[in-house]
Design a protein around this motif. Structure first.
Motif, short mmCIF file in Angstrom:
data_model
loop_
_atom_site.label_atom_id
_atom_site.label_comp_id
_atom_site.label_asym_id
_atom_site.label_seq_id
_atom_site.Cartn_x
_atom_site.Cartn_y
_atom_site.Cartn_z
N HIS A 152 12.60 45.17 98.90
CA HIS A 152 11.64 45.77 97.97
C HIS A 152 11.06 44.66 97.11
CE1 HIS A 152 9.92 49.16 95.70
NE2 HIS A 152 9.97 48.31 94.69
N TYR A 153 9.77 44.38 97.32
CA TYR A 153 9.10 43.30 96.60
C TYR A 153 8.53 43.80 95.27
CZ TYR A 153 9.27 41.09 101.19
OH TYR A 153 9.69 40.57 102.38
N ASN A 154 8.30 42.86 94.37
CA ASN A 154 7.61 43.16 93.12
C ASN A 154 6.11 43.26 93.40
OD1 ASN A 154 9.85 43.29 91.47
ND2 ASN A 154 9.83 41.10 91.03
N ARG A 155 5.74 44.34 94.02
CA ARG A 155 4.36 44.60 94.37
C ARG A 155 4.02 46.03 94.00
NH1 ARG A 155 3.86 44.40 100.80
NH2 ARG A 155 1.84 45.31 100.30
N LEU A 156 2.76 46.37 94.03
CA LEU A 156 2.35 47.72 93.69
C LEU A 156 2.82 48.69 94.76
CD1 LEU A 156 0.70 49.50 91.71
CD2 LEU A 156 -1.20 49.26 93.33
N ASP A 157 3.70 49.61 94.37
CA ASP A 157 4.15 50.70 95.23
C ASP A 157 3.64 51.97 94.57
OD1 ASP A 157 5.74 52.89 96.20
OD2 ASP A 157 7.16 51.45 97.02
N ILE A 158 2.59 52.56 95.14
CA ILE A 158 1.91 53.63 94.42
C ILE A 158 2.77 54.88 94.28
CG2 ILE A 158 -0.40 52.77 94.96
CD1 ILE A 158 -0.62 54.79 97.17
N ALA A 159 3.61 55.18 95.27
CA ALA A 159 4.49 56.34 95.14
C ALA A 159 5.50 56.12 94.02
CB ALA A 159 5.20 56.60 96.46
N THR A 160 6.07 54.92 93.95
CA THR A 160 7.02 54.61 92.88
C THR A 160 6.36 54.70 91.52
OG1 THR A 160 8.40 53.22 94.29
CG2 THR A 160 8.48 52.79 91.92
N GLN A 161 5.19 54.10 91.37
CA GLN A 161 4.51 54.13 90.07
C GLN A 161 4.17 55.55 89.65
OE1 GLN A 161 4.15 51.68 87.97
NE2 GLN A 161 4.80 49.98 89.29
N ALA A 162 3.75 56.38 90.59
CA ALA A 162 3.40 57.76 90.26
C ALA A 162 4.64 58.55 89.85
CB ALA A 162 2.71 58.42 91.44
N LEU A 163 5.76 58.32 90.52
CA LEU A 163 7.00 59.01 90.16
C LEU A 163 7.47 58.58 88.77
CD1 LEU A 163 8.84 58.91 93.59
CD2 LEU A 163 8.23 60.99 92.32
N VAL A 164 7.34 57.29 88.46
CA VAL A 164 7.72 56.82 87.13
C VAL A 164 6.81 57.45 86.08
CG1 VAL A 164 7.88 54.78 85.63
CG2 VAL A 164 8.70 54.67 87.99
N ARG A 165 5.53 57.52 86.38
CA ARG A 165 4.58 58.16 85.46
C ARG A 165 4.94 59.63 85.23
NH1 ARG A 165 0.25 56.18 82.22
NH2 ARG A 165 -1.20 57.89 81.85
N ALA A 166 5.47 60.27 86.28
CA ALA A 166 5.86 61.67 86.18
C ALA A 166 7.19 61.86 85.46
CB ALA A 166 5.93 62.29 87.57
N GLY A 167 7.87 60.76 85.13
CA GLY A 167 9.08 60.85 84.34
C GLY A 167 10.36 60.50 85.04
N PHE A 168 10.30 60.04 86.29
CA PHE A 168 11.50 59.69 87.04
C PHE A 168 11.88 58.22 86.82
CE2 PHE A 168 10.10 63.43 89.35
CZ PHE A 168 11.30 64.07 89.65
N GLU A 169 13.18 57.98 86.85
CA GLU A 169 13.68 56.62 86.92
C GLU A 169 13.90 56.30 88.39
OE1 GLU A 169 16.58 54.36 84.04
OE2 GLU A 169 17.76 55.61 85.40
N VAL A 170 13.37 55.16 88.86
CA VAL A 170 13.39 54.83 90.28
C VAL A 170 14.17 53.53 90.49
CG1 VAL A 170 12.02 54.30 92.33
CG2 VAL A 170 11.19 56.00 90.68
N LEU A 171 15.13 53.58 91.40
CA LEU A 171 15.92 52.41 91.76
C LEU A 171 15.57 52.01 93.19
CD1 LEU A 171 18.37 50.52 90.90
CD2 LEU A 171 19.76 52.06 92.33
N ALA A 172 15.17 50.74 93.38
CA ALA A 172 14.79 50.24 94.71
C ALA A 172 15.76 49.14 95.12
CB ALA A 172 13.36 49.72 94.69
N PRO A 173 16.80 49.45 95.90
CA PRO A 173 17.84 48.47 96.22
C PRO A 173 17.52 47.63 97.46
CG PRO A 173 18.49 50.62 97.05
CD PRO A 173 17.15 50.80 96.37
N ASP A 174 18.02 46.40 97.45
CA ASP A 174 18.01 45.56 98.64
C ASP A 174 19.39 45.68 99.28
OD1 ASP A 174 15.42 44.80 98.23
OD2 ASP A 174 15.91 42.89 97.30
N PHE A 175 19.56 46.72 100.08
CA PHE A 175 20.85 47.04 100.67
C PHE A 175 21.20 46.05 101.79
CE2 PHE A 175 17.41 49.90 101.97
CZ PHE A 175 17.24 49.56 103.30
N ARG A 176 22.42 46.13 102.28
CA ARG A 176 22.88 45.24 103.35
C ARG A 176 21.90 45.27 104.51
NH1 ARG A 176 29.25 45.54 102.52
NH2 ARG A 176 28.47 46.91 100.88
N GLY A 177 21.56 44.08 105.02
CA GLY A 177 20.56 43.97 106.07
C GLY A 177 19.21 43.53 105.54
N SER A 178 19.05 43.47 104.21
CA SER A 178 17.77 43.09 103.62
C SER A 178 17.54 41.58 103.74
CB SER A 178 17.74 43.47 102.14
OG SER A 178 17.82 44.87 101.96
#
Length: 580
Positions: free
Chosen positions: A373-399
């Protein structure tokens, strides 16, 4: 009189809808080139498609998306790709820069891409295609379309570089695992090993295509043979090489500048920095965000830049020259965090926090699996944050980005420990006070979402975009080179590993899905075919499991068109919002 709270909710909904509209309109540059007189030509999105533009205005107006322009020296034309509705069957086109008229070079419904002109013969170009089997390296005569296959390796070709005299092509054989460099001599038609080390990867093409990797100074590439991280190396014409820069950070896509320096990308958490090696000293041109599509032109370094607030601006030496990717709404930059997985392994992640108290949590699983998960514009993530959600984007094993051992930790274990890392991310959000936690992902992330709601009880809701449903049918129906990668990751064919294929396929766990599910699919997806989603939907229907299904007839592997983006993001927000 309308109650005040109703007015507030209405205004809030209208504001969120406007926010989504603005985000969805942001597309960024999709390839660029520069003419000898200094004019930039770039692909930009407008009115439903990509076309070629210059600073003076629109150059082409054609059917399909026209992207990735490359200036053809001496022919004084532009080579570009055409794709229709996300099928990723790229035609090669020659475009007149004065009139915008198009002449097809290859119009055969194959995947034809990574095209570059011969350095000394202006009427020949090399390219990569799946026209015979997986991905091979070819040359094409630009005047009559005669195609000749040049590579003989069994592995897929991921990129290549011309020798300065044009007599040879060095290419990367293999996508991510055990990749090697090979060299084709066009005079003798020999294809030989150039650099190949055991239990490691030799690479010069990852997000890019090998542009500029061979100069009079030698071939610049990366190898993780000695340290486990991709380090810079330079080989002579015989393949003998030395390491030139080592710091235990993964590096990607190196190329030479005109004055003998090396520019490259280096991974630091969610950032892929643009750096330059000169006389043993390294400087940083771009420290944050996701940077790619680097080209050394006219003595300068051009590249595309993404950040949480930009979606693919074109930059030159750190300054924006085309701002197609600028976002005119406020976005949230993530925090770098870590959390402990089930066995104590520390998992790096990006945490996006809303302005007020969160209404719930979402784990956003990246695609790949060998991505991050790069520090780039992710429009779904930004919209969910705007809607009030806290979003966690992990670099899980295999990343990617954390060395070879971590990247290969999911080998023979897709949907195993990597899924448990994602589940631990859900627990991390609950420990932060989120009572309702969902999961969202696309491609491999969509697969993780389906496994998360089926094979575990860790999530209260899930949304899968173009997600793998059944490994056996995906291997059979996806493009050959992707099937090859998946069989390597699963260490065998479906016939050789039937139990593993079944155990790690979401279709196996349909009976166990007891939370709300949203399924999103592009009808023309060549990587995770529509048949995967329909297989899932049919099984859900048979078992009377509740779900929502959103199919886009004019999309491929993802959701790209503005109107579709608005519908997709709105649906995602409504779906998750209705569960909290």
């Amino acid at each position: 009189m309308t109650p005040p709270e109703t007015i507030d909710e209405s205004q809030s909904a209208a504001s969120l809808a406007q926010y989504v509209d603005r985000l969805a309109e942001t597309h960024g540059v999709s390839g660029y080139t520069r003419s000898p007189d200094g004019t930039l030509v770039y692909a930009a999105y407008d009115d439903g498609t990509y076309d070629l533009y210059t600073p003076d205005g629109r150059l082409t107006d054609a059917d399909g998306d026209i992207t990735s322009p490359t200036w053809l020296q001496e022919r004084d034309t532009i080579l570009a790709y055409r794709d229709e509705q996300g099928t990723e069957q790229f035609d090669l086109l020659e475009v007149d820069p004065d009139t915008g008229s198009i002449t097809p070079v290859l119009d055969d419904r194959f995947l034809n891409f990574k095209a570059r002109q011969h350095p000394t013969d202006p009427d020949v170009a090399a390219f990569v295609s799946n026209r015979d089997r997986s991905l091979d390296l070819y040359t094409v005569a630009l005047d009559d379309g005669t195609v000749t296959r040049r590579s003989e390796a069994d592995e897929s070709v991921m990129g290549y570089a011309w020798s300065p005299d044009g007599d040879r092509l060095v290419y990367q054989a293999g996508m991510l695992d055990d990749s090697a460099l090979r060299v084709v001599d066009l005079r003798t038609e020999r294809d030989d090993v150039f650099v190949d080390e055991p239990d490691s990867e030799q690479s010069f093409a990852f997000t890019d295509d090998g542009y500029g990797a061979w100069s009079e100074e030698g071939v610049v590439f990366t190898t993780n043979h000695e340290t486990g991280y991709r380090e810079l190396a330079v080989a002579d014409a015989d393949g003998e090489y030395d390491l030139h820069y080592v710091n235990n950070h993964d590096k990607y896509d190196p190329q030479w500048t005109a004055d003998g320096d090396v520019v490259f990308l280096e991974s630091h958490g969610g950032d892929r920095r643009l750096r330059r090696l000169s006389d043993g000293e390294v400087t940083t041109t771009e420290r944050t965000g996701m940077n790619m599509d680097v080209k050394c032109l006219d003595g300068a370094v051009y590249y595309k830049h993404w950040s949480p607030a930009t979606a693919g601006d074109l930059r030159r030496n750190g300054e924006t020259v085309v701002d197609e990717g600028w976002v005119d709404v406020q976005t949230v930059a993530p925090e770098e965090v870590t959390y402990a997985s089930f066995d104590g392994t520390e998992i790096a992640a990006r945490l996006y926090r809303p302005a007020g108290d969160p209404i719930g949590g979402i784990v956003k699983a990246h695609g790949g699996p060998e991505a991050q998960h790069y520090n780039r514009l992710d429009i779904a993530t930004q919209a969910l944050v705007r809607a009030g959600f806290e979003v966690l984007a992990p670099d899980f094993r295999g990343s990617l980005g954390y060395g070879r051992a971590f990247r290969k930790a999911s080998d023979e274990d897709l949907g195993g420990d990597d899924l448990t890392d994602v589940v631990a991310g859900g627990s991390y959000l609950r420990e932060r006070g989120r009572e309702q936690v969902g999961i969202l992902g696309a491609s491999y992330g969509g697969y993780m979402a389906l496994m998360g709601v089926g094979a575990t009880d860790a999530f209260d809701m899930g949304a899968s975009v173009c997600g793998v449903v059944n490994w056996e049918t995906t291997v059979e129906n996806a493009r050959a080179y992707l099937g090859d990668v998946l069989m390597r990751k699963l260490d065998g064919t479906p016939d050789e590993k039937p139990d593993l294929y079944e155990d790690r396929s979401p279709i196996t766990y349909v009976d166990d899905i007891d939370v709300p599910l949203l399924v999103v699919q592009g009808a023309n997806d060549p990587r995770v075919p529509r048949s995967e989603a329909e297989q899932l939907v049919s099984s859900l229907d048979d078992r009377d499991v509740g779900y929502e299904y959103l199919l886009f007839e004019d999309e491929g592997h993802g959701v790209e068109r503005t109107g579709n983006r608005v519908e997709y993001i709105t649906r995602v927000i409504e779906f998750f919002g209705s569960q909290v």
